[in-house]
Design a protein around this motif. Structure first.
Motif, PDB file in Angstrom:
ATOM      1  N   LYS A  75       4.335   9.865 -41.720  1.00 47.29           N
ATOM      2  CA  LYS A  75       3.524   9.534 -40.426  1.00 47.29           C
ATOM      3  C   LYS A  75       3.799  10.787 -39.553  1.00 47.29           C
ATOM      4  CE  LYS A  75       1.050   6.059 -37.887  1.00 47.29           C
ATOM      5  NZ  LYS A  75       0.932   4.561 -37.605  1.00 47.29           N
ATOM      6  N   GLU A  76       5.232  10.779 -39.327  1.00 49.07           N
ATOM      7  CA  GLU A  76       5.619  11.780 -38.259  1.00 49.07           C
ATOM      8  C   GLU A  76       5.227  12.932 -38.583  1.00 49.07           C
ATOM      9  OE1 GLU A  76       9.799  10.506 -36.100  1.00 49.07           O
ATOM     10  OE2 GLU A  76       9.970  10.436 -38.292  1.00 49.07           O
ATOM     11  N   LYS A  77       5.447  13.480 -39.780  1.00 46.44           N
ATOM     12  CA  LYS A  77       5.002  14.821 -40.211  1.00 46.44           C
ATOM     13  C   LYS A  77       3.380  15.110 -39.980  1.00 46.44           C
ATOM     14  CE  LYS A  77       8.554  15.475 -43.807  1.00 46.44           C
ATOM     15  NZ  LYS A  77       8.731  15.818 -45.290  1.00 46.44           N
ATOM     16  N   GLU A  78       2.652  14.052 -40.313  1.00 47.37           N
ATOM     17  CA  GLU A  78       1.128  14.228 -39.952  1.00 47.37           C
ATOM     18  C   GLU A  78       0.817  14.355 -38.710  1.00 47.37           C
ATOM     19  OE1 GLU A  78      -0.484  10.338 -41.758  1.00 47.37           O
ATOM     20  OE2 GLU A  78      -0.130  11.099 -43.572  1.00 47.37           O
ATOM     21  N   TYR A  79       1.463  13.542 -37.766  1.00 47.91           N
ATOM     22  CA  TYR A  79       0.995  13.723 -36.233  1.00 47.91           C
ATOM     23  C   TYR A  79       1.859  15.103 -35.752  1.00 47.91           C
ATOM     24  CZ  TYR A  79      -0.772   9.084 -34.875  1.00 47.91           C
ATOM     25  OH  TYR A  79      -1.530   8.094 -34.709  1.00 47.91           O
ATOM     26  N   TRP A  80       2.850  15.389 -36.346  1.00 48.31           N
ATOM     27  CA  TRP A  80       3.652  16.861 -35.854  1.00 48.31           C
ATOM     28  C   TRP A  80       2.774  17.966 -36.408  1.00 48.31           C
ATOM     29  CZ3 TRP A  80       6.853  19.136 -32.678  1.00 48.31           C
ATOM     30  CH2 TRP A  80       7.138  20.225 -32.876  1.00 48.31           C
ATOM     31  N   ASN A  81       2.136  17.839 -37.480  1.00 47.52           N
ATOM     32  CA  ASN A  81       1.211  18.933 -37.997  1.00 47.52           C
ATOM     33  C   ASN A  81      -0.204  19.008 -37.339  1.00 47.52           C
ATOM     34  OD1 ASN A  81       2.985  20.069 -39.983  1.00 47.52           O
ATOM     35  ND2 ASN A  81       2.331  18.519 -41.397  1.00 47.52           N
ATOM     36  N   LYS A  82      -0.564  18.054 -36.841  1.00 49.00           N
ATOM     37  CA  LYS A  82      -1.779  17.668 -36.155  1.00 49.00           C
ATOM     38  C   LYS A  82      -1.526  18.264 -34.552  1.00 49.00           C
ATOM     39  CE  LYS A  82      -4.040  13.793 -35.906  1.00 49.00           C
ATOM     40  NZ  LYS A  82      -4.319  12.478 -35.640  1.00 49.00           N
ATOM     41  N   LEU A  83      -0.436  17.928 -33.847  1.00 52.52           N
ATOM     42  CA  LEU A  83      -0.097  18.775 -32.731  1.00 52.52           C
ATOM     43  C   LEU A  83       0.107  20.137 -32.902  1.00 52.52           C
ATOM     44  CD1 LEU A  83       2.776  16.447 -30.869  1.00 52.52           C
ATOM     45  CD2 LEU A  83       0.835  17.247 -30.107  1.00 52.52           C
ATOM     46  N   LYS A  84       0.730  20.673 -33.896  1.00 49.64           N
ATOM     47  CA  LYS A  84       0.979  21.976 -33.984  1.00 49.64           C
ATOM     48  C   LYS A  84      -0.156  22.880 -34.252  1.00 49.64           C
ATOM     49  CE  LYS A  84       3.642  22.110 -37.621  1.00 49.64           C
ATOM     50  NZ  LYS A  84       4.299  22.628 -38.833  1.00 49.64           N
ATOM     51  N   TYR A  85      -1.270  22.247 -35.064  1.00 49.74           N
ATOM     52  CA  TYR A  85      -2.592  22.815 -35.200  1.00 49.74           C
ATOM     53  C   TYR A  85      -3.745  22.258 -34.544  1.00 49.74           C
ATOM     54  CZ  TYR A  85       0.608  25.113 -38.667  1.00 49.74           C
ATOM     55  OH  TYR A  85       1.677  25.683 -38.992  1.00 49.74           O
ATOM     56  N   LEU A  86      -3.672  22.021 -33.117  1.00 48.46           N
ATOM     57  CA  LEU A  86      -4.618  21.061 -32.629  1.00 48.46           C
ATOM     58  C   LEU A  86      -5.631  22.011 -32.507  1.00 48.46           C
ATOM     59  CD1 LEU A  86      -5.093  18.552 -30.923  1.00 48.46           C
ATOM     60  CD2 LEU A  86      -4.252  19.720 -28.889  1.00 48.46           C
ATOM     61  N   VAL A  87      -5.597  23.606 -32.324  1.00 49.49           N
ATOM     62  CA  VAL A  87      -6.467  24.218 -32.288  1.00 49.49           C
ATOM     63  C   VAL A  87      -7.252  25.052 -33.172  1.00 49.49           C
ATOM     64  CG1 VAL A  87      -7.364  26.422 -30.508  1.00 49.49           C
ATOM     65  CG2 VAL A  87      -5.255  25.139 -29.726  1.00 49.49           C
ATOM     66  N   THR A  88      -6.298  25.592 -33.979  1.00 47.75           N
ATOM     67  CA  THR A  88      -6.585  26.200 -35.218  1.00 47.75           C
ATOM     68  C   THR A  88      -5.776  25.997 -36.106  1.00 47.75           C
ATOM     69  OG1 THR A  88      -5.880  28.332 -34.703  1.00 47.75           O
ATOM     70  CG2 THR A  88      -7.941  27.756 -34.040  1.00 47.75           C
ATOM     71  N   ASN A  89      -5.745  26.758 -37.581  1.00 52.54           N
ATOM     72  CA  ASN A  89      -4.741  26.546 -38.294  1.00 52.54           C
ATOM     73  C   ASN A  89      -3.512  27.706 -38.044  1.00 52.54           C
ATOM     74  OD1 ASN A  89      -5.902  28.759 -39.091  1.00 52.54           O
ATOM     75  ND2 ASN A  89      -6.197  28.256 -41.417  1.00 52.54           N
ATOM     76  N   GLU A  90      -3.700  28.196 -37.050  1.00 53.18           N
ATOM     77  CA  GLU A  90      -2.637  29.231 -36.519  1.00 53.18           C
ATOM     78  C   GLU A  90      -1.780  28.799 -35.196  1.00 53.18           C
ATOM     79  OE1 GLU A  90      -2.051  32.112 -37.806  1.00 53.18           O
ATOM     80  OE2 GLU A  90      -3.567  31.900 -39.546  1.00 53.18           O
ATOM     81  N   PRO A  91      -0.742  29.430 -35.063  1.00 53.54           N
ATOM     82  CA  PRO A  91      -0.213  28.868 -33.988  1.00 53.54           C
ATOM     83  C   PRO A  91      -0.778  29.356 -32.609  1.00 53.54           C
ATOM     84  CG  PRO A  91       1.439  29.826 -35.233  1.00 53.54           C
ATOM     85  CD  PRO A  91       0.043  30.125 -35.963  1.00 53.54           C
ATOM     86  N   SER A  92      -0.729  28.432 -31.454  1.00 53.86           N
ATOM     87  CA  SER A  92      -1.369  28.943 -30.190  1.00 53.86           C
ATOM     88  C   SER A  92      -0.642  30.065 -29.352  1.00 53.86           C
ATOM     89  CB  SER A  92      -1.519  27.570 -29.261  1.00 53.86           C
ATOM     90  OG  SER A  92      -2.535  26.752 -29.711  1.00 53.86           O
ATOM     91  N   ILE A  93       0.601  30.058 -29.560  1.00 49.88           N
ATOM     92  CA  ILE A  93       1.465  30.901 -28.888  1.00 49.88           C
ATOM     93  C   ILE A  93       2.345  31.775 -29.871  1.00 49.88           C
ATOM     94  CG2 ILE A  93       3.382  31.222 -27.243  1.00 49.88           C
ATOM     95  CD1 ILE A  93       0.741  30.468 -25.883  1.00 49.88           C
ATOM     96  N   LYS A  94       2.583  32.881 -29.829  1.00 49.35           N
ATOM     97  CA  LYS A  94       3.569  33.566 -30.551  1.00 49.35           C
ATOM     98  C   LYS A  94       4.965  33.542 -29.929  1.00 49.35           C
ATOM     99  CE  LYS A  94       0.065  36.973 -32.205  1.00 49.35           C
ATOM    100  NZ  LYS A  94      -0.402  38.496 -32.169  1.00 49.35           N
ATOM    101  N   PRO A  95       5.692  33.169 -30.587  1.00 49.42           N
ATOM    102  CA  PRO A  95       7.270  33.129 -30.046  1.00 49.42           C
ATOM    103  C   PRO A  95       7.819  34.228 -29.294  1.00 49.42           C
ATOM    104  CG  PRO A  95       7.566  32.868 -32.578  1.00 49.42           C
ATOM    105  CD  PRO A  95       5.938  32.785 -32.047  1.00 49.42           C
ATOM    106  N   GLU A  96       7.267  35.623 -29.926  1.00 44.47           N
ATOM    107  CA  GLU A  96       7.575  36.875 -29.419  1.00 44.47           C
ATOM    108  C   GLU A  96       6.975  37.040 -27.913  1.00 44.47           C
ATOM    109  OE1 GLU A  96       5.039  37.873 -32.991  1.00 44.47           O
ATOM    110  OE2 GLU A  96       6.523  36.235 -32.333  1.00 44.47           O
ATOM    111  N   ASN A  97       5.893  36.098 -27.582  1.00 42.65           N
ATOM    112  CA  ASN A  97       5.402  36.476 -26.474  1.00 42.65           C
ATOM    113  C   ASN A  97       5.951  35.369 -25.111  1.00 42.65           C
ATOM    114  OD1 ASN A  97       3.591  38.074 -27.879  1.00 42.65           O
ATOM    115  ND2 ASN A  97       1.704  36.854 -27.226  1.00 42.65           N
TER     116      ASN A  97
END
Length: 320
Positions: A166-188
């Motif tokens: 269940k933690e993993k499910e919520y974590w993945n929902k949080l990460k990809y709240l916008v699209t299936n890509e990261p909202s911010i690039k770490p190099e930015n």
């Protein structure tokens, strides 16, 4: 002079469930009280709105060990993301005043929602890296995870935990709240005043070559030179978000935060750094978090933080 105050919207996030100490939600009312005591008209001048919090979750222990209260934090982050998105689509400038720093994941997601095809840079002024995940966090407190949320980083190479399903499910929902890509690039991302982080976070900082300005480097180079370097580094970004955690300041000057770390910025450095950054026309959002008046030496501590808010906003009026 035109009244630019209508272009600024204050979002208050009283959420206090992602930190290991209670009290960060009280910081927002401390700012309001400081405004009154200083005879400021700040809160009369600008429209404010609240994001619904889930602080009553504290009444029971979290069912999650490695991402505490992630189910409730997901709700708060989702609400904030939608509000930031709407304000940016209306070409308004959001100033987010938050309790614990997990909120900034919602801010970054909201910026990506509003600007889906454009590069977004992040200037992160904080004593901590906040780039842990449920796989790497020793505490499970999610105020240490917002950058990992926005950048969709599990950091599995540094894994020390095994979150449940269940933690993993919520974590993945949080990460990809916008699209299936990261909202911010770490190099930015650019860190300022970073000085307290773990080996698991260091792995990511080195992997993505995230620039890190220590307090010593900021002092040696001077605020203006550092700011010039930051914007040069992020020159390819169309929008830039500034996230200011008050624990970036040395507790000698502002002790009122839940996770104080010595050898931080002086009060004057923190003030000047934010004032210089806010001048840039690419800056589209500014956030301040982790004000905890329960740890103040006296009520003047909150007044000092309010003065940063007021002066940064006044500077913003000149340039936005």
């Amino acid at each position: 002079m035109p009244d630019n105050s209508k272009h600024i919207k204050i979002i208050e996030v009283y959420s206090d469930i992602a930190g290991h100490k209670k009290g960060a939600s009280l910081g927002l009312d401390a700012l309001r009280n400081s405004s009154k005591e200083l005879d400021s008209t700040y809160y009369e001048k600008f429209e404010t709105e609240n994001i619904l919090h889930e602080n009553n979750a504290f009444e029971k222990p979290s069912e999650f060990e490695h991402a505490k209260y992630i189910d409730k934090i997901y709700l708060v982050i989702s609400r904030l993301a939608q509000r930031v998105k709407k304000l940016r689509e209306e070409n308004l400038f959001p100033i987010v005043l938050a309790g614990d720093h997990s909120s900034c994941a919602g801010t970054m997601h909201g910026l990506k929602m509003a600007h889906p095809n454009e590069e977004i840079g992040v200037v992160y002024i904080d004593a901590h890296a906040d780039i842990h995940s449920p796989y790497t966090s020793g505490s499970g407190n999610m105020h240490g995870m917002p950058l990992a949320v926005a950048c969709a980083l599990d950091n599995s190479e540094s894994k020390i935990n095994e979150p449940n399903k269940k933690e993993k499910e919520y974590w993945n929902k949080l990460k990809y709240l916008v699209t299936n890509e990261p909202s911010i690039k770490p190099e930015n991302i650019v860190f300022c005043a970073l000085r307290d982080y773990e080996g698991e976070e260091k792995v990511l900082i080195e992997k993505y070559k995230i620039p890190t300005y220590s307090v010593e480097e900021i002092t040696f180079k001077g605020i203006q030179n550092v700011v010039e370097e930051i914007f040069k580094k992020l020159s390819y970004c169309k929008h830039i978000y500034i996230s200011f955690d008050v624990d970036s300041i040395d507790p000698l000057y502002v002790p009122g935060t839940g996770t104080p770390v010595t050898n931080g910025l002086s009060y004057e450095q923190a003030m000047q750094l934010n004032l210089e950054l806010i001048k840039n026309e690419k800056v589209c959002c500014w956030e301040m978090a982790e004000i905890n008046p329960l740890y103040n030496n006296n009520k003047d501590d909150s007044k000092r933080v309010f003065k940063i808010l007021e002066k940064v906003t006044n500077n913003l009026l000149k340039y936005y």
